[in-house]
Design an enzyme around this catalytic site. Sequence first.
Site, PDB file in Angstrom:
ATOM      1  N   ASN A   1       0.805  -1.233   0.000  1.00 61.84           N
ATOM      2  CA  ASN A   1       0.000   0.000   0.000  1.00 61.84           C
ATOM      3  C   ASN A   1       0.837   1.282   0.000  1.00 61.84           C
ATOM      4  O   ASN A   1       0.398   2.307  -0.518  1.00 61.84           O
ATOM      5  CB  ASN A   1      -0.993   0.000   1.177  1.00 61.84           C
ATOM      6  CG  ASN A   1      -0.333  -0.181   2.522  1.00 61.84           C
ATOM      7  OD1 ASN A   1       0.773  -0.706   2.631  1.00 61.84           O
ATOM      8  ND2 ASN A   1      -1.012   0.254   3.568  1.00 61.84           N
TER       9      ASN A   1
ATOM     10  N   GLU B   1       4.979  -3.744  12.487  1.00 59.42           N
ATOM     11  CA  GLU B   1       3.946  -2.722  12.306  1.00 59.42           C
ATOM     12  C   GLU B   1       2.779  -3.432  11.645  1.00 59.42           C
ATOM     13  O   GLU B   1       2.811  -3.736  10.451  1.00 59.42           O
ATOM     14  CB  GLU B   1       4.485  -1.574  11.439  1.00 59.42           C
ATOM     15  CG  GLU B   1       3.671  -0.302  11.577  1.00 59.42           C
ATOM     16  CD  GLU B   1       2.510  -0.242  10.609  1.00 59.42           C
ATOM     17  OE1 GLU B   1       1.373  -0.569  11.026  1.00 59.42           O
ATOM     18  OE2 GLU B   1       2.732   0.107   9.452  1.00 59.42           O
TER      19      GLU B   1
ATOM     20  N   CYS C   1      -3.106   1.337   7.156  1.00 61.56           N
ATOM     21  CA  CYS C   1      -3.319   0.849   8.516  1.00 61.56           C
ATOM     22  C   CYS C   1      -3.733   1.973   9.448  1.00 61.56           C
ATOM     23  O   CYS C   1      -4.307   1.728  10.512  1.00 61.56           O
ATOM     24  CB  CYS C   1      -2.067   0.161   9.028  1.00 61.56           C
ATOM     25  SG  CYS C   1      -0.596   1.194   8.958  1.00 61.56           S
TER      26      CYS C   1
END
Length: 489
Positions: A162, A261, A295
Site C-alpha cells: 500500500n 507494524e 493501517c
Amino acid sequence: MTTVEREARIVERVPKQLCVGGHWRDARSGATFKVEDPATGSVLCEVADAGQADGMDALEAAAAAQASWAQYPPRERGEILRRAYELLMDRQDDLALLMTLEMGKPVAESKGEIAYAADFFRWFAEEAVRIGGGYAVAPNGQSRLLVMRQPVGPSLLITPWNFPMAMGTRKIGPAVAAGCTMILKPAQQTPLSALALADVLQEAGLPDGVLSVLTTTDAGGVTGPLLRDGRLRKLSFTGSTPVGRALIKQSADQVLRTSMELGGNAPFLVFDDADLDAAVAGAMQAKMRNIGEACTAANRIYVQSGVVGEFAERLTGRMAALRMGRGTEAGVDVGPLIDDRARGKVQDLVDDAVHRGARVLLGGEPGEGAGYFYRPTVLTDVPKDSEVSRTEIFGPVAPVIPFDTEQEALAEANNTEFGLVSYVFTRDLGRALRMSEGLETGMVGLNQGIVSNPAAPFGGVKQSGLGREGGSVGIDEYLETKYVGIAGF
C-alpha cells in the site's frame, strides 16, 4: 511523447531482475511473474521470481558484508542517504507515475508518498552521526562503565503493497544509518517501486553487499529459511496481524530482534464541541488517504449524538464529490483497490453491515468497467456488532456510529485487539488530554487526520505491533547496546 509511451518508458527503465548483494541477476530458476495495473487489469511487465536459493545467496552477501559495513564511517553512511534523498526528489514525477501504475493511487498522492519516503532518508542521514553511548564511574568507584551502540547485523525487511516506496525507506533508512546489511522483500503486487529504490541507492553509492532486493511469489519459501539461519539477526515487518504473528513464531528459534507494524482499527472520535469543518476535513484525510488502504485509516467514525446527523451529511457531500478513475488521469481522487480479493472483502463488510441494519448514504457497490474500483461509501446507523466495526476495512468505506458520553466513546474506541492510531476532534483541552491519555493506541491525531511524520515515532500497542519506526527512536531498532566494565581504578 504520448501518455502511453511515457508510461511504457518509465516501466521499461526499472530493473526487472533480482538485486543480490548489489548485483542484478535473474532468479536461479529463471522464473518470472507478472505485475498488474489494478486500474485496468492489464500486465505492466514481468520481474524475476526469487526462490529459496536466491534468498540464501542474498543472506550470504549480507553476512559477508556486515563487518566492513559496520566499520563504515557514520558520516559517509549519512551522505549516502542524503544523496539518495536528493535522487528521489529529482525523480519524483517518474517514480510517482511508476507507483500509480502498479498500485493504483492517484498520481498526486503518489508524489506525496515519494516526498514522504525521501524524508526518511533525509532524517536518518542526520541520525547516522548521532549514535551515542555512555561513560560513567561505577557507584563504588572501583571501575568504569562504558556503553557502546553497535549494529544488530543482517536484517530482513518485509514491506507491504500500500505504500511501496515509503515502507522501504522507513526501514532501509535506519538500517543504513546504523550500519546493518539488509535483504528487502517487497510485496508481490508492487515490486517495481522497490526495484527502482535499489537502483537509486546504488547510484547514491551504497556499497555492494549491503542491500539485496528479492521479488517473489513465494514469500514463505524465500523468507522461512532466512529466519531459521543464525546469520540473520533482525526482522522488520509491516503487514497484517495474522502474518505478523506467524513471523514472530518463526523468529523465536533464533531469538531474532523483531519490529512489527501490524493491522489497525482506528477510531475517529468527534465530540459535540468540535470544529465540524475541521472534523470533516480530518475524516476525509484519515479515511480516504491512499483510497482507504492504510493501517492508519479511520475505520470506525464515532460522532456524538448532537452533531452526528450534520457530520454524516457533510461527510457524504464531500465523499460524493470525489472523482473515481485511473490514478494517472488528471483530477482523479479515488483509484482502484489493489486486487479483486480486496474489493470483494470490502463488499462483504458493507453487505454485513447493511444486513444488520446500517443505512447506505452513499455508494455501497463496486465501480463499473475494468479494474478493481469501489465507490466511496458512507454508512450510518452502523451496529456495534457488525463486522465493519471489528475488521480493518482497507477501502473507501466510512462507517458513522453515534455515541452519547465521553466514557462511552472511550470504551468503544478501546474495544478492539488493535491499538495503532486514534483520532480525536474536540476544542475542550481537558477532554483532549483525557482522551489522549486514555486511548489504547501508540499514536493519537488530535484535531488532525494525518499522524505520519518521519520525525515522529510510528507504531502501535496490543496486536498492532512491536517497536517504533521513525523519530529519534527509529534507529534503536537496528542497534544493540554493549556494556564494557573497566577495572583498574
